[in-house]
Design a protein around this motif. Structure first.
Motif, PDB file in Angstrom:
ATOM      1  N   TYR A 194       0.839  -1.200   0.000  1.00  0.00           N
ATOM      2  CA  TYR A 194       0.000   0.000   0.000  1.00  0.00           C
ATOM      3  C   TYR A 194       0.876   1.254   0.000  1.00  0.00           C
ATOM      4  N   ALA A 195       1.857   1.298   0.883  1.00  0.00           N
ATOM      5  CA  ALA A 195       2.715   2.479   1.016  1.00  0.00           C
ATOM      6  C   ALA A 195       3.486   2.739  -0.264  1.00  0.00           C
ATOM      7  N   ASP A 196       4.051   1.705  -0.861  1.00  0.00           N
ATOM      8  CA  ASP A 196       4.853   1.878  -2.081  1.00  0.00           C
ATOM      9  C   ASP A 196       3.992   2.316  -3.265  1.00  0.00           C
ATOM     10  N   VAL A 197       2.814   1.728  -3.407  1.00  0.00           N
ATOM     11  CA  VAL A 197       1.941   2.092  -4.518  1.00  0.00           C
ATOM     12  C   VAL A 197       1.479   3.534  -4.393  1.00  0.00           C
ATOM     13  N   ASN A 198       1.080   3.946  -3.190  1.00  0.00           N
ATOM     14  CA  ASN A 198       0.633   5.329  -2.993  1.00  0.00           C
ATOM     15  C   ASN A 198       1.763   6.327  -3.213  1.00  0.00           C
ATOM     16  N   ARG A 199       2.970   5.954  -2.777  1.00  0.00           N
ATOM     17  CA  ARG A 199       4.115   6.835  -2.984  1.00  0.00           C
ATOM     18  C   ARG A 199       4.423   6.985  -4.474  1.00  0.00           C
ATOM     19  N   TYR A 200       4.349   5.901  -5.204  1.00  0.00           N
ATOM     20  CA  TYR A 200       4.596   5.942  -6.645  1.00  0.00           C
ATOM     21  C   TYR A 200       3.500   6.743  -7.350  1.00  0.00           C
ATOM     22  N   PHE A 201       2.266   6.557  -6.900  1.00  0.00           N
ATOM     23  CA  PHE A 201       1.128   7.242  -7.520  1.00  0.00           C
ATOM     24  C   PHE A 201       1.214   8.746  -7.341  1.00  0.00           C
ATOM     25  N   ASP A 202       1.762   9.219  -6.238  1.00  0.00           N
ATOM     26  CA  ASP A 202       1.798  10.656  -5.933  1.00  0.00           C
ATOM     27  C   ASP A 202       2.903  11.408  -6.661  1.00  0.00           C
ATOM     28  N   ARG A 203       3.809  10.729  -7.342  1.00  0.00           N
ATOM     29  CA  ARG A 203       4.897  11.404  -8.051  1.00  0.00           C
ATOM     30  C   ARG A 203       4.441  11.810  -9.453  1.00  0.00           C
ATOM     31  N   LYS A 204       4.479  13.116  -9.730  1.00  0.00           N
ATOM     32  CA  LYS A 204       3.981  13.653 -10.998  1.00  0.00           C
ATOM     33  C   LYS A 204       4.782  13.147 -12.189  1.00  0.00           C
ATOM     34  N   TRP A 205       6.076  12.905 -11.988  1.00  0.00           N
ATOM     35  CA  TRP A 205       6.908  12.476 -13.098  1.00  0.00           C
ATOM     36  C   TRP A 205       6.375  11.174 -13.713  1.00  0.00           C
ATOM     37  N   HIS A 206       5.878  10.286 -12.863  1.00  0.00           N
ATOM     38  CA  HIS A 206       5.343   9.026 -13.371  1.00  0.00           C
ATOM     39  C   HIS A 206       4.091   9.251 -14.214  1.00  0.00           C
ATOM     40  N   TRP A 207       3.300  10.262 -13.862  1.00  0.00           N
ATOM     41  CA  TRP A 207       2.120  10.593 -14.665  1.00  0.00           C
ATOM     42  C   TRP A 207       2.544  11.093 -16.049  1.00  0.00           C
ATOM     43  N   TRP A 208       3.558  11.981 -16.113  1.00  0.00           N
ATOM     44  CA  TRP A 208       4.021  12.514 -17.397  1.00  0.00           C
ATOM     45  C   TRP A 208       4.599  11.397 -18.269  1.00  0.00           C
ATOM     46  N   GLU A 209       5.384  10.539 -17.649  1.00  0.00           N
ATOM     47  CA  GLU A 209       5.976   9.432 -18.382  1.00  0.00           C
ATOM     48  C   GLU A 209       4.905   8.499 -18.925  1.00  0.00           C
ATOM     49  N   ALA A 210       3.901   8.200 -18.089  1.00  0.00           N
ATOM     50  CA  ALA A 210       2.823   7.330 -18.534  1.00  0.00           C
ATOM     51  C   ALA A 210       2.007   7.973 -19.642  1.00  0.00           C
ATOM     52  N   SER A 211       1.768   9.298 -19.542  1.00  0.00           N
ATOM     53  CA  SER A 211       1.022  10.003 -20.575  1.00  0.00           C
ATOM     54  C   SER A 211       1.772   9.966 -21.904  1.00  0.00           C
TER      55      SER A 211
END
Length: 469
Positions: free
Chosen positions: A412-429
């Protein structure tokens, strides 16, 4: 007199009046005082009688031995059919119910068959069961005072014999156990799956030591497998995760409480999956409130994990590794009874509840189920993906759950931490919009080349201008 002196004189006078009134009431009690005294004495007698009744609950902490419970009412009213046997009664909770009497004659038939096959006397089996009666009664949360010793021992013998014959005939074959191919219990395709589901209900259990004792008396001397091992093979058709897990299970290294507990123990994740890192413990974990679609938008990837235990979930480098789960008509009842056992039995973890909570968090719609289906993480035999989503979204209703007492807290902690990083959203987009298919990649490369050519042309134009000048 001054005002302070007058106030002090008035207070002393009032105190004397109060003390005098108290003495008067003590010397000459009023009718009201007598009524209060009589009522108090009546209350004391009533409470003392109720306290004396506590002895019937056995103050010696007998509830510490309880492992077979009545499903709490708040859970039962939501899904009554999931907790109530439909074909066969095992144990005292549903014994004698009218709808289950049809199977009682088969219990007597199977007992007679065992006596004929083994050559044993029924007296020997009854004596063995009688020795276990007191211990077996303590396993149940209800006392069943209305069942005398003879009735309880008879119930133990009939039900234990029925269960063992089901396990033996299903694993070793009908001919090996002396039954015909047309036997109504073993050969009917519609009966056996329903019996299997009934045998995995919390209220429909016998203590495992009762089965072990009768098995030791009636089994083939060459039989090497224990009751627990036979049970895991028997339930393999409705819980595929039990497949091959029985090989490492021995009676000397494993002690189950009943068949439902045996199945639960074999499904528990490996020690590696339950390990919590220290840094994860320092952060208060939160439930994953993000479905599969949202997690994919944030860059989280999903991958099927090759594990025989569907609860072995891990999160590594942005990838959720989830073992496959097979869902069918009996899955709901099995999960509900496993969670009910975890709610009632205080000496076990809440691993099944934690797993269902996690899957409930990542599944919100048929679209989420469809993606997990494509990845091989979920395989179901229900009517549609909508039914699978509804299944997970309703399983945990009214189930108590503490995120801090969860084997997946670090996930839970790792997934939420990864989800909150904007860079991962840009990369996924970028990946979804421009690198999701070959044509999009070609379009992006063409745009990059065009930009490079434009910049190059601009550079040479400017360079030529300054050179000429």
């Amino acid at each position: 007199m001054t005002i302070p002196v007058l106030r002090e004189f008035w207070i002393k006078g009032r105190n004397r009046s109060v003390r005098a009134e108290s003495k008067r009431k003590a010397s000459f009690p009023s009718k009201h005082d007598d009524e209060v005294t009589n009522n108090t004495e009546g209350w004391v007698i009533n409470i003392e009688e109720k306290l004396n009744q506590v002895s019937s609950f056995k103050k010696e902490d007998s509830w510490l031995d309880h492992c077979i419970f009545r499903v709490p009412r708040n859970l039962r009213v939501l899904e009554p059919k999931a907790y109530i046997p439909q074909l066969v009664s095992i144990g005292p909770y549903h014994r004698g119910k009218a709808r289950l009497k049809e199977m009682e004659k088969h219990k007597w038939r199977l007992l007679q068959h065992v006596l004929e096959r083994t050559g044993l006397q029924v007296k020997l089996l009854l004596e063995a069961m009688s020795e276990l009666e007191e211990t077996a009664r303590r396993c149940y949360a209800n006392q069943f005072e209305y069942m005398d010793s003879g009735e309880f021992v008879e119930m133990m013998l009939l039900d234990a014999c029925f269960v063992l014959e089901l396990l033996n005939a299903s694993i070793n074959g009908l001919i090996y156990c002396g039954y015909s191919w047309g036997d109504p219990i073993f050969s009917s395709r519609g009966v056996l799956p329903c019996i299997q589901r009934d045998m995995l209900m919390l209220e429909n259990q016998l203590p495992l030591f009762v089965l072990d004792r009768l098995f030791a008396l009636t089994c083939d001397p060459n039989q090497t497998e224990s009751v627990s091992q036979l049970a895991l093979q028997f339930f393999d058709s409705i819980i595929p995760e039990c497949r091959n897990l029985h090989h490492g299970l021995t009676s000397s290294t494993y002690r189950g409480l009943h068949l439902l507990h045996v199945v639960r123990q074999c499904l528990l994740p490996s020690s590696k999956a339950t390990f919590q890192r220290e840094d994860a413990k320092e952060h208060q974990p939160q439930l994953v409130g993000h479905c599969v679609t949202m997690l994919r938008d944030s860059g989280v990837k999903f991958q099927k994990k090759n594990s025989g235990k569907f609860m072995d979930i891990e999160f590594k480098k942005g990838v959720l590794h989830i073992p496959p789960l097979v869902i069918h008509d009996s899955t709901k009842s099995i999960f509900l009874n496993l969670m009910a056992f975890e709610q009632c039995y205080s000496h076990c973890s809440n691993h099944v509840t934690s797993y269902i909570r996690f899957m409930d968090g990542i599944i919100n719609s048929s679209r989420d189920v469809g993606y997990l289906l494509d990845k091989g993480i979920i395989d179901h035999g229900l009517g549609s993906e909508e039914e699978v989503a509804f299944l997970f979204n309703t399983l945990c209703k009214d189930i108590a759950f503490d995120i801090n007492d969860c084997y997946l807290s670090s996930v839970y902690a790792d997934v939420n931490r990864y989800f909150d990083r904007k860079w991962h959203w840009w990369e996924a987009s970028l990946m979804h919009q421009y690198l999701s298919n070959p044509w999009a990649i070609l379009s992006l490369l063409a745009a990059i080349l065009l930009l490079v050519f434009t910049l190059t042309q601009t550079f040479y134009t400017v360079f030529s201008y300054y050179k000429i000048k």
